[in-house]
Enzyme design. Structure first.
Site, PDB file in Angstrom:
ATOM      1  N   ASN A   1       0.998  -1.145  -0.044  1.00 14.28           N
ATOM      2  CA  ASN A   1       0.044   0.129   0.035  1.00 14.28           C
ATOM      3  C   ASN A   1       0.848   1.149   0.023  1.00 14.28           C
ATOM      4  O   ASN A   1       2.015   1.441   0.865  1.00 14.28           O
ATOM      5  CB  ASN A   1      -1.045   0.043   1.248  1.00 14.28           C
ATOM      6  CG  ASN A   1      -2.029  -0.987   1.278  1.00 14.28           C
ATOM      7  OD1 ASN A   1      -2.110  -1.693   0.163  1.00 14.28           O
ATOM      8  ND2 ASN A   1      -2.542  -1.408   2.231  1.00 14.28           N
ATOM      9  N   VAL A   2       0.319   2.392  -0.834  1.00 16.23           N
ATOM     10  CA  VAL A   2       1.178   3.706  -0.903  1.00 16.23           C
ATOM     11  C   VAL A   2       0.268   4.502  -0.003  1.00 16.23           C
ATOM     12  O   VAL A   2       0.747   5.887  -0.102  1.00 16.23           O
ATOM     13  CB  VAL A   2       1.312   3.874  -2.409  1.00 16.23           C
ATOM     14  CG1 VAL A   2       2.062   3.027  -2.873  1.00 16.23           C
ATOM     15  CG2 VAL A   2      -0.057   4.068  -3.069  1.00 16.23           C
TER      16      VAL A   2
ATOM     17  N   HIS B   1       6.153  -0.384  -2.094  1.00 12.22           N
ATOM     18  CA  HIS B   1       5.919   0.263  -3.270  1.00 12.22           C
ATOM     19  C   HIS B   1       5.790   1.681  -2.707  1.00 12.22           C
ATOM     20  O   HIS B   1       5.496   2.526  -3.763  1.00 12.22           O
ATOM     21  CB  HIS B   1       4.584  -0.065  -3.994  1.00 12.22           C
ATOM     22  CG  HIS B   1       4.480  -1.390  -4.135  1.00 12.22           C
ATOM     23  ND1 HIS B   1       3.410  -2.038  -4.715  1.00 12.22           N
ATOM     24  CD2 HIS B   1       5.518  -2.470  -4.873  1.00 12.22           C
ATOM     25  CE1 HIS B   1       3.447  -3.275  -5.042  1.00 12.22           C
ATOM     26  NE2 HIS B   1       4.930  -3.513  -5.321  1.00 12.22           N
TER      27      HIS B   1
ATOM     28  N   CYS C   1      11.701  15.464  -6.358  1.00 14.78           N
ATOM     29  CA  CYS C   1      12.346  16.109  -7.782  1.00 14.78           C
ATOM     30  C   CYS C   1      12.936  15.071  -8.483  1.00 14.78           C
ATOM     31  O   CYS C   1      13.563  14.285  -8.155  1.00 14.78           O
ATOM     32  CB  CYS C   1      13.039  17.295  -7.493  1.00 14.78           C
ATOM     33  SG  CYS C   1      13.798  18.207  -9.112  1.00 14.78           S
TER      34      CYS C   1
ATOM     35  N   CYS D   1      14.517  23.984  -8.662  1.00 13.59           N
ATOM     36  CA  CYS D   1      15.281  23.856  -9.891  1.00 13.59           C
ATOM     37  C   CYS D   1      14.263  23.791 -11.331  1.00 13.59           C
ATOM     38  O   CYS D   1      14.570  23.749 -12.374  1.00 13.59           O
ATOM     39  CB  CYS D   1      16.115  22.438 -10.173  1.00 13.59           C
ATOM     40  SG  CYS D   1      15.029  21.016 -10.237  1.00 13.59           S
TER      41      CYS D   1
ATOM     42  N   THR E   1      -4.592  -9.060  -0.034  1.00 14.82           N
ATOM     43  CA  THR E   1      -3.542  -8.898  -1.290  1.00 14.82           C
ATOM     44  C   THR E   1      -3.998  -9.763  -2.161  1.00 14.82           C
ATOM     45  O   THR E   1      -4.398 -11.105  -1.961  1.00 14.82           O
ATOM     46  CB  THR E   1      -2.200  -8.633  -0.989  1.00 14.82           C
ATOM     47  OG1 THR E   1      -1.580  -8.589  -2.266  1.00 14.82           O
ATOM     48  CG2 THR E   1      -1.492  -9.818  -0.478  1.00 14.82           C
TER      49      THR E   1
ATOM     50  N   ASN F   1      -8.537 -13.207   3.509  1.00 12.89           N
ATOM     51  CA  ASN F   1      -9.109 -12.243   2.358  1.00 12.89           C
ATOM     52  C   ASN F   1     -10.322 -12.838   2.039  1.00 12.89           C
ATOM     53  O   ASN F   1     -10.693 -14.150   1.981  1.00 12.89           O
ATOM     54  CB  ASN F   1      -8.263 -12.605   0.974  1.00 12.89           C
ATOM     55  CG  ASN F   1      -8.346 -11.782  -0.219  1.00 12.89           C
ATOM     56  OD1 ASN F   1      -9.644 -11.454  -0.480  1.00 12.89           O
ATOM     57  ND2 ASN F   1      -7.286 -11.243  -0.801  1.00 12.89           N
TER      58      ASN F   1
ATOM     59  N   ALA G   1     -10.391  -8.157   6.856  1.00 12.37           N
ATOM     60  CA  ALA G   1      -9.047  -8.217   7.632  1.00 12.37           C
ATOM     61  C   ALA G   1      -9.429  -7.604   9.251  1.00 12.37           C
ATOM     62  O   ALA G   1      -8.934  -8.175  10.013  1.00 12.37           O
ATOM     63  CB  ALA G   1      -8.066  -7.273   7.058  1.00 12.37           C
TER      64      ALA G   1
HETATM   65  P1  NAD Z   1      -5.444  -5.615  -5.310  1.00 12.47           P
HETATM   66  O1  NAD Z   1      -6.683  -4.528  -5.387  1.00 12.47           O
HETATM   67  O2  NAD Z   1      -4.815  -6.118  -6.253  1.00 12.47           O
HETATM   68  O3  NAD Z   1      -6.277  -6.819  -4.365  1.00 12.47           O
HETATM   69  C1  NAD Z   1      -6.950  -6.370  -2.883  1.00 12.47           C
HETATM   70  C2  NAD Z   1      -7.338  -7.782  -2.270  1.00 12.47           C
HETATM   71  O4  NAD Z   1      -8.072  -7.180  -1.119  1.00 12.47           O
HETATM   72  C3  NAD Z   1      -8.462  -8.457  -3.148  1.00 12.47           C
HETATM   73  O5  NAD Z   1      -7.876  -9.937  -3.130  1.00 12.47           O
HETATM   74  C4  NAD Z   1      -9.693  -8.558  -2.262  1.00 12.47           C
HETATM   75  O6  NAD Z   1     -10.679  -9.415  -2.391  1.00 12.47           O
HETATM   76  C5  NAD Z   1      -8.940  -8.202  -0.900  1.00 12.47           C
HETATM   77  N1  NAD Z   1     -10.097  -7.330   0.034  1.00 12.47           N
HETATM   78  C6  NAD Z   1     -11.139  -6.442  -0.334  1.00 12.47           C
HETATM   79  N2  NAD Z   1     -11.610  -6.009   1.083  1.00 12.47           N
HETATM   80  C7  NAD Z   1     -10.954  -6.685   1.799  1.00 12.47           C
HETATM   81  C8  NAD Z   1     -11.204  -6.704   3.265  1.00 12.47           C
HETATM   82  N3  NAD Z   1     -12.172  -5.856   3.912  1.00 12.47           N
HETATM   83  N4  NAD Z   1     -10.258  -7.421   4.131  1.00 12.47           N
HETATM   84  C9  NAD Z   1      -9.321  -8.191   3.577  1.00 12.47           C
HETATM   85  N5  NAD Z   1      -9.298  -8.454   2.077  1.00 12.47           N
HETATM   86  C10 NAD Z   1      -9.961  -7.547   1.558  1.00 12.47           C
HETATM   87  O7  NAD Z   1      -4.536  -4.987  -4.179  1.00 12.47           O
HETATM   88  P2  NAD Z   1      -2.987  -5.206  -3.999  1.00 12.47           P
HETATM   89  O8  NAD Z   1      -2.673  -6.910  -3.850  1.00 12.47           O
HETATM   90  O9  NAD Z   1      -2.485  -4.561  -2.867  1.00 12.47           O
HETATM   91  O10 NAD Z   1      -2.306  -5.001  -5.274  1.00 12.47           O
HETATM   92  C11 NAD Z   1      -1.332  -4.560  -5.577  1.00 12.47           C
HETATM   93  C12 NAD Z   1      -1.384  -3.005  -6.080  1.00 12.47           C
HETATM   94  O11 NAD Z   1      -2.207  -2.281  -5.821  1.00 12.47           O
HETATM   95  C13 NAD Z   1      -0.039  -2.537  -5.364  1.00 12.47           C
HETATM   96  O12 NAD Z   1       0.780  -2.208  -6.486  1.00 12.47           O
HETATM   97  C14 NAD Z   1      -0.604  -1.345  -4.589  1.00 12.47           C
HETATM   98  O13 NAD Z   1       0.411  -0.183  -4.425  1.00 12.47           O
HETATM   99  C15 NAD Z   1      -1.719  -1.093  -4.994  1.00 12.47           C
HETATM  100  N6  NAD Z   1      -3.033  -0.270  -4.461  1.00 12.47           N
HETATM  101  C16 NAD Z   1      -2.543   0.213  -3.331  1.00 12.47           C
HETATM  102  C17 NAD Z   1      -3.739   0.884  -2.394  1.00 12.47           C
HETATM  103  C18 NAD Z   1      -3.582   1.662  -1.355  1.00 12.47           C
HETATM  104  O14 NAD Z   1      -2.238   2.053  -1.146  1.00 12.47           O
HETATM  105  N7  NAD Z   1      -4.546   1.576  -0.209  1.00 12.47           N
HETATM  106  C19 NAD Z   1      -4.977   0.782  -2.927  1.00 12.47           C
HETATM  107  C20 NAD Z   1      -4.983   0.206  -4.269  1.00 12.47           C
HETATM  108  C21 NAD Z   1      -4.030  -0.430  -4.835  1.00 12.47           C
HETATM  109 ZN    ZN Z   2      14.503  19.940  -8.208  1.00 15.12          ZN
END
Ligand code: NAD
Ligand code: ZN
Length: 264
Positions: free
Chosen positions: A118-119, A135, A143, A167, A206, A231, A249
């Site tokens: 997550n970001v 990530h 920059c 810059c 995830t 999940n 979760a």
């Molecule tokens: P993904 O969206 O691919 O998968 C999310 C998973 O979470 C799914 O399998 C879904 O079934 C499950 N899910 C949904 N609600 C849930 C809950 N309440 N409890 C538990 N599980 C639940 O996300 P990922 O696997 O993190 O994908 C990777 C990419 O998505 C990364 O590059 C990441 O940086 C990015 N991303 C980040 C964010 C954030 O920072 N919050 C949000 C969306 C995507």
């Molecule tokens: Zn700069």
């Protein structure tokens, strides 16, 4: 989103017993952990990118890629701004809080590491101590040419295409775009901790799209250490893990936490 069913008590008890006996725990987390803070996931339950084509006639993975950022930064920034807007004002939820507490207290008596994709910065905001943001974090800007860096609470004051105040070059968030390398410091820390070993692995919220997210689960399996997936949906690792809890979760971690407290 429909509420997930309560976690099965036998699976919760088994997992709590593993947590209580572990010395080092790895929790691999993804967008599902932030879903209960109101953030959209990419795929699966509540996924924003299940229909992948963007307004710019390219899949979202391309719009958010290193090559498109170099050629058409305004396109990448447009979707970065959308993603930041989706996170704006979000606060850590029960799942973030329990993982942070487990990493800070002497109970469970384990060192707990969180490897997050997550970001949104919410594990850090909740106070998780041993955290690898593989990530990056949208709230850190840098920059593309000089050493200028800053932390921002949100992108409210940023123009559509932000430039460096020192810059004049283009700014970008310290996140990994598609087709870019992972950040060396985070990768090195992860390798060091994997080398030290874990005796319990969680995969929480995830879809496990990336090999480096799946690999620790495969290694644990080979070495006979327990693995747990939390999940509501099945993923590529669902058939590999020892315990699969098909629930949200927050509710699942809360149930495991209560079972741990009861067993003290
Ligand atoms: P993904 O969206 O691919 O998968 C999310 C998973 O979470 C799914 O399998 C879904 O079934 C499950 N899910 C949904 N609600 C849930 C809950 N309440 N409890 C538990 N599980 C639940 O996300 P990922 O696997 O993190 O994908 C990777 C990419 O998505 C990364 O590059 C990441 O940086 C990015 N991303 C980040 C964010 C954030 O920072 N919050 C949000 C969306 C995507
Ligand atoms: Zn700069």
């Amino acid at each position: 989103m429909s509420p997930s069913p309560p976690p099965p008590p036998d699976l919760v008890r088994q997992t709590a017993a593993w947590v209580a006996g572990a010395r080092r725990i790895l929790c691999i987390t993804g967008a599902g952990v932030s879903a209960e803070s109101g953030l959209p996931t990419y795929r699966g339950v509540g996924g924003i990118y299940d229909d992948v084509e963007t307004d710019d006639d390219m899949p979202i993975e391309e719009a958010l890629s290193g090559p498109v950022f170099r050629e058409q930064p305004e396109v990448t920034w447009k979707y970065l701004l959308q993603i930041e807007q989706a996170c704006r004002g979000a606060v850590p939820n029960l799942a973030h809080a329990i993982l942070a507490r487990w990493s800070a207290e002497a109970w469970p008596p384990a060192e707990l590491w969180v490897l997050t994709q997550n970001v949104d910065g919410l594990h850090s905001a909740a106070g998780s101590r041993h955290l690898i943001e593989i990530h990056g974090d949208l709230h850190r800007l840098r920059c593309t040419q000089c050493d200028w860096r800053a932390r921002v609470d949100d992108y409210r004051r940023l123009p559509a295409l932000p430039h460096c105040q020192d810059c004049g070059a283009l700014l970008r968030p310290e996140v990994v775009l598609f087709e870019e390398m992972l950040p060396p410091a985070a990768t090195q820390e992860f390798a060091t901790q994997l080398h030290r070993g874990f005796d319990l692995i969680f995969s929480i919220g995830t879809s496990s799209q990336f090999p480096y997210i799946v690999q620790p689960v495969l290694v644990a399996k080979q070495q006979g250490q327990p693995t747990v997936e939390i999940n509501p949906h099945e993923t590529v690792i669902s058939s590999l893990v020892d315990v699969r809890i098909p629930c949200s979760a927050g509710a699942t971690l809360e149930a495991i936490d209560s079972a741990l407290v009861a067993s003290r």
